[in-house]
Design a protein around this motif. Structure first.
Motif: not given
Length: 269
Positions: A59-76
């Motif tokens: 997922a692409t995640i942002s929070g607290g005024g920051k952009e973290f881009g696409e995160l995640g690796q494991r599909l299971s």
């Protein structure tokens, strides 16, 4: 089903929404989103700090005024690669847009604003083995007290192999009596592999005032307001759980059940 066993409300969207009010305690909150690719979720943090854990998917995640881009690796989750996680402080907000089907956990506890939003995993999270024999399990300590990444939250992942026990020997952390013990409420978000499996968890006090034994299915959450809380998984299935703990002091101090502490003492030699 007891009040300590919480089943998911569905198969999509926010399937768990446990707050201190609905749990009947004072600190821990736990939410879980199951999102299809392209779906999104967003929430204000309010008077809580938040640790987002990408249990599965990206997922692409942002929070607290920051952009973290696409995160995640494991599909299971049972790929057992370290989790991608983000800390978001109180008094801000976060949003996530799934780029694959994903499972996103929201771990919350009361906090004051002031910390910076930051990515806290997978970097800095090591795979730790604990226990011996049929008590062996493997742990990703996402945000335990040795990492100064939160004011209140303690968060960890545990993988329990087929036929093994976990959170064992039985231990409790239900008294505000540091350094002997800390009061920590706790949630267990359980997953099973294969998914049709089951596990067991017992939540019980030494005086018998609380004694609940629950069969847990894939996706269930168990609440631990007090007492001991061991769990186990039958042969043929492996168990994952995501723990969220919080209380008045961000330290994990527990005491083993006096009748079963001999196991810990023997295995610590």
């Amino acid at each position: 089903m007891t009040d300590l066993l919480r089943k998911p409300s569905g198969t999509s969207g926010k399937v768990h929404d446990i707050t201190p009010a609905t749990a009947g305690w004072g600190y821990v909150g736990f939410g879980l989103y199951r999102l299809k690719a392209g779906e999104s979720a967003a929430e204000p943090t309010g008077e809580t700090e938040v640790i987002l854990v990408l249990v599965e998917g990206k997922a692409t995640i942002s929070g607290g005024g920051k952009e973290f881009g696409e995160l995640g690796q494991r599909l299971s989750v049972f790929e057992k690669t370290p989790p991608h996680c983000v800390y978001v402080p109180a008094g801000s907000d976060w949003s996530a847009m799934a780029t694959t089907d994903c499972v996103l956990a929201i771990c919350t506890a009361p906090a004051m604003p002031g910390r910076e939003a930051q990515q806290i995993g997978p970097e800095g999270i090591s795979f730790v083995e604990r226990g011996k024999g049929a008590n062996t399990r493997h742990i990703y300590p996402i945000a335990m007290e040795d990492r100064d990444v939160a004011d209140s939250l303690l968060v960890t992942e545990v993988f329990t192999p087929s036929g093994n026990w976990s959170s064992y020997p039985p231990h409790r952390h239900d008294e505000d009596n540091f350094p002997e013990m800390t009061y920590l409420e706790e949630t267990y978000y359980h997953r099973l592999n294969p998914a049709q499996g089951f596990g067991f968890q017992r939540v019980f006090t030494e005086d018998g005032s609380l004694d609940e034994i629950m069969a847990v299915s894939d996706g269930d959450v168990v609440l631990v307001p007090r007492g001991h809380h061991p769990c186990g998984v039958p042969h043929g299935y492996e168990m994952y759980y995501l723990n969220v703990m919080a209380g008045p002091l961000r330290k994990w101090r527990f005491q083993n059940h006096p009748e079963h502490d001999w196991i810990y003492q023997r295995d610590s030699q």
